[in-house]
Design a protein around this motif. Structure first.
Motif, PDB file in Angstrom:
ATOM      1  N   ALA A 322       0.809  -1.214   0.000  1.00 52.23           N
ATOM      2  CA  ALA A 322       0.000   0.000   0.000  1.00 52.23           C
ATOM      3  C   ALA A 322       0.839   1.259   0.000  1.00 52.23           C
ATOM      4  O   ALA A 322       0.284   2.362   0.002  1.00 52.23           O
ATOM      5  N   GLU A 357      -3.418  -2.573   0.902  1.00 51.76           N
ATOM      6  CA  GLU A 357      -3.958  -2.607  -0.460  1.00 51.76           C
ATOM      7  C   GLU A 357      -4.995  -3.727  -0.556  1.00 51.76           C
ATOM      8  O   GLU A 357      -4.806  -4.803   0.014  1.00 51.76           O
ATOM      9  N   ALA A 363      -7.986   1.521  -1.578  1.00 48.27           N
ATOM     10  CA  ALA A 363      -7.096   1.281  -0.447  1.00 48.27           C
ATOM     11  C   ALA A 363      -7.949   1.135   0.806  1.00 48.27           C
ATOM     12  O   ALA A 363      -8.979   1.803   0.961  1.00 48.27           O
TER      13      ALA A 363
END
Length: 453
Positions: A322, A357, A363
């Motif tokens: 992420a 993620e 997200a």
């Protein structure tokens, strides 16, 4: 409405009846006179066939004929030899030429046919009847026609009344619902009808009322949303200014700097709440975005001191997949402020913020603590629901509205330990190279409070 529909229908039927009955009445008149002349001609021809050749002074016999018809046999001098009738008139004299003649005279219909033997005309047969009798039959036929027209008109009035009721009832019901909405009952909805046009108007009104209800609810919640969001930022600003007022000079600059950061955050909060109040209540596209790491850094900086003052620990972490994801920054900041404030007030133990993620175009940000949630999954996001007496019960509702306005979603992941999951759309893909977290001014890494998950 009903009277107008009935008037239109009755006028239309009257016009149709007049246009139909007038030529029909004229046709009846013409037909009756033509039939009477045909009957006179048949009677005269039958008499001419049955009358034998006669000589002067001889007797002339006539066959029987219908009552009301005068039949007379005339010789070439115009004298009536048998039957009834006046002295030979112009019609009878014209028939001496060997022609069948029709005419009128003295309010009577007259038909004369030649009476011949071999090829020689020896006289005429004249048949006549009163026109008054023909007019009597015509008037009776007209009266029958008028009766049929009245029955048709009465039927049309009954049908028009029923159709007017069918047309006006949905409109009256629609008007009643509109009046109820005008009186403040926003739950009133128009019902459908069998008429497509009125049904379309009803659906349009229901859609308008639904939009109006959402807008009014939107405006009604604005003040509570603004006070809820501004309260947290003002509290942080107050703590910073109090620290600046009581601390030494070395710490005063840092406190003022933090207070200025709180002021900037307060300004962003005002902008975001105003944007939410003006936005159409449906998912929209955010105007600004920043990397998720920067967003959680700012959140950690603002809330670190508040949690430390309360003897609580705050940790943030970003999963490797992420790192570098860009998310709507203002919406994310406001939602995380709500979730952290909720965790500080109603939760227990360490609070963790984790960015990960999801494998798609979104997200996920998890906010968890070590407490448990007493409310159900549905009730937790209802406006006014609270887990303690000190809460206002609008924070989580506002957070969900902010998430939906940014095109995301806020859900309750687990009740124990309490975990909220925020899904936000990703505006930029993560970079292909490595990522190095930014450090705070004091040199500590903001992601180092909690091990990487």
């Amino acid at each position: 409405m009903r009277q107008r529909v009935m008037r239109v229908a009755v006028v239309a039927v009257l016009v149709a009846l007049v246009l139909l009955a007038t030529p029909l009445a004229l046709g009846i008149q013409t037909s009756f006179f033509a039939d009477e002349r045909d009957e006179l001609e048949r009677t005269a021809l039958a008499a001419a066939v049955h009358v034998p050749p006669f000589v002067v002074g001889g007797h002339v016999g006539l066959p029987p004929h219908e009552r009301g018809i005068d039949v007379g046999v005339y010789d070439l001098s115009g004298r009536l030899r048998n039957g009834s009738g006046p002295r030979a008139d112009a019609v009878a004299r014209t028939a001496r030429k060997g022609l069948v003649v029709r005419g009128r005279g003295d309010h009577r219909l007259v038909v004369a046919v030649p009476l011949s033997t071999g090829e020689q005309v020896i006289g005429t047969v004249r048949a006549s009847s009163s026109t008054a009798e023909v007019w009597r039959r015509i008037v009776l036929a007209w009266l029958g026609l008028a009766g049929i027209a009245l029955v048709a008109l009465a039927t049309a009035v009954a049908v028009a009344r029923r159709q007017a009721r069918t047309l006006s009832a949905p409109l009256e019901a629609l008007s009643a619902k509109a009046g109820a909405v005008a009186d403040g009952d926003l739950t009133a909805r128009a019902e459908g009808s069998a008429i497509a046009e009125i049904d379309r108007v009803a659906r349009t009104q229901n859609t308008m009322v639904e939009h109006l209800t959402r807008w009014l609810e939107h405006e009604r919640h604005f003040s509570s949303n603004a006070s809820h969001q501004l309260r947290t930022a003002l509290a942080g600003l107050q703590l910073g200014l109090e620290a600046a007022a009581t601390g030494p000079d070395a710490e005063q600059r840092a406190a003022v700097t933090e207070a200025l950061e709180q002021v900037r955050h307060l300004q962003r909060t005002v902008d975001e709440v105003l944007r939410l109040a003006r936005a159409t209540p449906r998912p929209g596209v955010p105007t600004t975005a920043r990397p998720a790491t920067e967003v959680v850094e700012g959140v950690e900086r603002r809330w670190h001191g508040t949690f430390a003052t309360g003897g609580r620990r705050l940790g943030v972490a970003v999963e490797p997949g992420a790192r570098g994801l860009s998310i709507p920054d203002r919406a994310a900041e406001q939602i995380l402020d709500v979730l952290l404030d909720n965790a500080l007030r109603h939760g227990r133990g360490t609070v963790r913020v984790t960015v990960r993620e999801t494998g798609g175009a979104a997200a996920a940000v998890d906010v968890s603590d070590e407490g448990s949630l007493e409310l159900g999954l549905r009730a937790v996001f209802e406006r006014g629901a609270t887990t303690s007496r000190g809460g206002s019960g609008i924070g989580l509702t506002l957070a969900r509205e902010l998430a939906e306005a940014a095109g995301g979603r806020l859900t309750l992941g687990r009740s124990e330990p309490t975990t909220f999951t925020l899904l936000l759309p990703v505006t930029e893909p993560p970079p292909s190279d490595g990522w190095v977290p930014r450090r705070r001014p004091d040199g500590r890494c903001p992601m180092g409070d909690v091990p990487q998950v």
